[in-house]
Design a protein around this motif. Structure first.
Motif, PDB file in Angstrom:
ATOM      1  N   GLN A 344       0.830  -1.204   0.000  1.00 31.93           N
ATOM      2  CA  GLN A 344       0.000   0.000   0.000  1.00 31.93           C
ATOM      3  C   GLN A 344       0.869   1.259   0.000  1.00 31.93           C
ATOM      4  OE1 GLN A 344      -3.838   1.005   2.256  1.00 31.93           O
ATOM      5  NE2 GLN A 344      -2.303   2.011   3.535  1.00 31.93           N
ATOM      6  N   THR A 345       0.581   2.143  -0.916  1.00 32.14           N
ATOM      7  CA  THR A 345       1.149   3.484  -0.921  1.00 32.14           C
ATOM      8  C   THR A 345      -0.003   4.479  -0.967  1.00 32.14           C
ATOM      9  OG1 THR A 345       3.284   2.963  -1.931  1.00 32.14           O
ATOM     10  CG2 THR A 345       2.439   5.166  -2.292  1.00 32.14           C
ATOM     11  N   VAL A 346       0.024   5.452  -0.073  1.00 32.76           N
ATOM     12  CA  VAL A 346      -1.007   6.486  -0.027  1.00 32.76           C
ATOM     13  C   VAL A 346      -0.450   7.741  -0.691  1.00 32.76           C
ATOM     14  CG1 VAL A 346      -2.540   7.849   1.435  1.00 32.76           C
ATOM     15  CG2 VAL A 346      -1.901   5.524   2.119  1.00 32.76           C
ATOM     16  N   ALA A 347      -1.136   8.211  -1.720  1.00 35.44           N
ATOM     17  CA  ALA A 347      -0.758   9.461  -2.397  1.00 35.44           C
ATOM     18  C   ALA A 347      -1.711  10.552  -1.927  1.00 35.44           C
ATOM     19  CB  ALA A 347      -0.831   9.299  -3.904  1.00 35.44           C
ATOM     20  N   THR A 348      -1.178  11.528  -1.214  1.00 38.48           N
ATOM     21  CA  THR A 348      -1.979  12.645  -0.709  1.00 38.48           C
ATOM     22  C   THR A 348      -1.563  13.914  -1.438  1.00 38.48           C
ATOM     23  OG1 THR A 348      -2.032  11.588   1.471  1.00 38.48           O
ATOM     24  CG2 THR A 348      -2.727  13.889   1.343  1.00 38.48           C
ATOM     25  N   LEU A 349      -2.502  14.500  -2.179  1.00 40.96           N
ATOM     26  CA  LEU A 349      -2.240  15.743  -2.891  1.00 40.96           C
ATOM     27  C   LEU A 349      -2.802  16.902  -2.079  1.00 40.96           C
ATOM     28  CD1 LEU A 349      -1.619  13.682  -5.116  1.00 40.96           C
ATOM     29  CD2 LEU A 349      -2.665  15.240  -6.753  1.00 40.96           C
ATOM     30  N   VAL A 350      -1.950  17.828  -1.727  1.00 41.47           N
ATOM     31  CA  VAL A 350      -2.316  18.954  -0.869  1.00 41.47           C
ATOM     32  C   VAL A 350      -2.055  20.253  -1.617  1.00 41.47           C
ATOM     33  CG1 VAL A 350      -1.903  20.128   1.329  1.00 41.47           C
ATOM     34  CG2 VAL A 350      -1.709  17.618   1.188  1.00 41.47           C
ATOM     35  N   ALA A 405       1.258  29.147  -2.400  1.00 42.69           N
ATOM     36  CA  ALA A 405       0.513  27.890  -2.411  1.00 42.69           C
ATOM     37  C   ALA A 405       0.773  27.134  -3.713  1.00 42.69           C
ATOM     38  CB  ALA A 405      -0.975  28.155  -2.241  1.00 42.69           C
ATOM     39  N   ASN A 406       0.920  25.842  -3.583  1.00 44.68           N
ATOM     40  CA  ASN A 406       1.131  24.978  -4.742  1.00 44.68           C
ATOM     41  C   ASN A 406       0.577  23.606  -4.410  1.00 44.68           C
ATOM     42  OD1 ASN A 406       2.006  24.328  -7.321  1.00 44.68           O
ATOM     43  ND2 ASN A 406       4.018  23.636  -6.627  1.00 44.68           N
ATOM     44  N   VAL A 407       0.500  22.734  -5.410  1.00 42.05           N
ATOM     45  CA  VAL A 407       0.046  21.362  -5.178  1.00 42.05           C
ATOM     46  C   VAL A 407       1.268  20.497  -4.874  1.00 42.05           C
ATOM     47  CG1 VAL A 407      -1.066  19.334  -6.165  1.00 42.05           C
ATOM     48  CG2 VAL A 407      -1.982  21.619  -6.632  1.00 42.05           C
ATOM     49  N   ASP A 429      -5.768  24.459   1.528  1.00 44.01           N
ATOM     50  CA  ASP A 429      -7.201  24.647   1.279  1.00 44.01           C
ATOM     51  C   ASP A 429      -7.865  23.435   0.638  1.00 44.01           C
ATOM     52  OD1 ASP A 429      -6.604  24.866  -1.531  1.00 44.01           O
ATOM     53  OD2 ASP A 429      -6.086  26.957  -1.194  1.00 44.01           O
ATOM     54  N   SER A 430      -7.084  22.416   0.261  1.00 43.69           N
ATOM     55  CA  SER A 430      -7.702  21.179  -0.243  1.00 43.69           C
ATOM     56  C   SER A 430      -6.736  20.018  -0.050  1.00 43.69           C
ATOM     57  CB  SER A 430      -8.071  21.295  -1.724  1.00 43.69           C
ATOM     58  OG  SER A 430      -6.926  21.314  -2.544  1.00 43.69           O
TER      59      SER A 430
END
Length: 509
Positions: A344-350, A405-407, A429-430
């Motif tokens: 399992q790898t979790v990809a979190t985009l912030v 801010a960036n992704v 913010d997301s």
């Protein structure tokens, strides 16, 4: 014209001639072709399989590709604000010739390159930060590790040089019944042996220090496979460490575009459904003989249904936690789950502002321009932190500094807690989280890869992932399985598992 150029030209000519001759030879057999082929899985492996199956069996065969989700599988994007970003497989090596061929064939462009800088984080501070100047990076590495980094590159290049042999074999229609035989065609006994040794023991035996492995090699294996230097040496030598090479590229608009393009180009029908079982069915024919078919049962928007096929290609993992396909009526039985698990790898985009003090940096955020932070173990809860560019880079785009801010994409083994998010980011913010069973867990050695051939006319493409998991490996498996299916359909099994290519070509030259 020098000798190397002349030999390459001769190889190319002979390859084209063999391809044309094979096409002419198979024309009279069209009446004996299968009527229907099922491909289970609409990722890069399944769509590439449909593409190559069409080449092998011609226009008269009906090909159905089953995919319950979006076409692309583990190649996927997510929309944040006005742009889309890769959340699955993101980079392609410059020597991945099948992927290059696909985008040329489909008329898709490569994404614009945006310069990047890499750093390594040990959980407290940045232990290495790439400079904008190559010569400075070189002397930093030379001062700290001697010539180890150059020796590592030479070792990877020697593995890749043998790896490239598969393209010659596949150009001439050679195919292999098992992953081990395919690897042997590439690298002789060395490649199967690398599957049964850890990267750690292999590199230590080559004279690399444990410090170099911990500081420089482990971060690369963590970002590419979420695993340590105790994974098998082949997956690292051929794929993971090569993923640190310069010249990596991606597809403009998202890598998943290759899958939808291959599906369209193969003239296959997309069946938006989840396959639940494959059963062997026997039917008497007019001649008194018995004919076998594969009954594929599936569930779509209209409910459960089934259909009969002459050939089936499974292009999805058949392992615990990744599959619920049942197989019935087969002797010997076809397992629903092969040994081993997917990691399992979790990809979190912030979308937010990264906290440079979390990384131990004393630079002002406005001057912090590192885009890719790799991590060491065991103190880091994350595997990597990367500043993402959109899948389509607009004109005049420039990656913002950490003060804006960036992704950002965070790879971790477990979902990030709110506390971890507050540590890593000043504000956001997301947040978009995707949990991938992205690739096998490579820590178990001395395990044979699953077979390519599950039954007489049923094949398992994802067997190749137990050697290495990457877009190009799936394409290689697809290019291998399609002629295997063709040869076995026409009872030409003597054409499988041959390794006499160079002997033949020397004779023909």
């Amino acid at each position: 014209m020098d000798r190397a150029v002349a030999e390459n030209a001769a190889f190319l000519f002979l390859g084209l001639w063999h391809t044309a001759r094979r096409g002419l030879a198979s024309a009279p057999e069209l009446q004996n072709q299968p009527k229907k082929i099922a491909v289970v899985g609409g990722g890069i492996g399944g769509t590439a399989a449909a593409f190559y199956l069409r080449q092998e069996f011609g226009a008269g065969v009906s090909i159905d590709v089953f995919e319950p989700g979006a076409v692309g599988g583990r190649l996927a994007t997510v929309k944040i604000g006005r742009h889309e970003y890769e959340t699955g497989g993101s980079v392609i090596h410059p020597l991945n010739l099948h992927m290059k061929h696909f985008i040329e064939k489909l008329g898709i462009a490569q994404r614009k390159d945006v310069p990047s800088k890499m750093a390594i984080f040990d959980g407290k501070e940045l232990t290495f930060e790439q400079s904008d100047w190559f010569i400075i990076n070189f002397f930093r590495m030379l001062w700290r590790y001697g010539l180890s980094f150059l020796r590592m590159q030479m070792w990877v290049e020697s593995v890749l040089d043998k790896f490239m042999r598969i393209y010659q074999y596949q150009q001439y229609g050679y195919s292999f019944s098992t992953v081990e035989r395919l690897l042997h065609a590439m690298g002789g006994d060395e490649f199967p042996d690398l599957m049964n040794r850890t990267l750690e023991e292999t590199m230590l035996a080559e004279g690399f220090s444990q410090t170099f492995l911990n500081d420089m090699v482990a971060p690369i294996t963590r970002v590419n496979y979420g695993q340590s230097v105790r994974i098998n040496a082949f997956v690292v030598g051929a794929v993971s460490l090569a993923g640190a090479d310069p010249g990596l590229w991606a597809v403009d608009g998202g890598n998943k575009r290759v899958c939808s393009g291959l599906l369209y180009h193969s003239k296959s029908d997309l069946v938006s459904a989840r396959v639940t079982s494959v059963s062997l069915k026997l039917r008497p024919s007019k001649s008194g003989t018995t004919t076998s078919f594969y009954e594929v049962s599936y569930v779509g928007e209209s409910g459960p249904a089934h259909a009969l096929y002459d050939v089936v290609v499974i292009a999805a993992p058949l392992h615990q936690g990744t599959s619920d396909i049942a197989f019935s009526g087969f002797t010997p039985p076809v397992p629903s789950h092969f040994p081993g698990r997917y990691h399992q790898t979790v990809a979190t985009l912030v979308h937010g502002r990264v906290n440079v003090s979390y990384l131990g940096s004393t630079e002002p955020p406005s001057e912090f321009t590192v885009s890719d932070i790799l991590t060491t173990e065991p103190r880091c809860a994350i595997n990597s932190l990367s500043s993402l560019d959109p899948v389509h880079v607009p004109q005049g785009y420039k990656r913002p500094p950490a003060s804006e801010a960036n992704v950002w994409k965070v790879f971790s083994q477990q979902p990030l807690s709110q506390e971890q998010l507050r540590d890593i980011f000043v504000s956001w913010d997301s947040v978009s989280e995707t949990r991938w069973l992205a690739y096998p867990s490579y820590r178990s050695l001395h395990r044979r890869a699953p077979p390519f051939i599950l039954h007489d006319r049923m094949y398992y493409l994802n067997a190749v992932e137990w050697a290495a998991s990457a877009m190009e490996m799936s394409a290689i498996a697809a290019r291998n399985v399609a002629p295997v299916a063709h040869h076995r359909w026409h009872r030409e099994v003597g054409k499988i598992d041959q390794e006499d290519l160079h002997t033949r070509l020397r004779g023909e030259l």
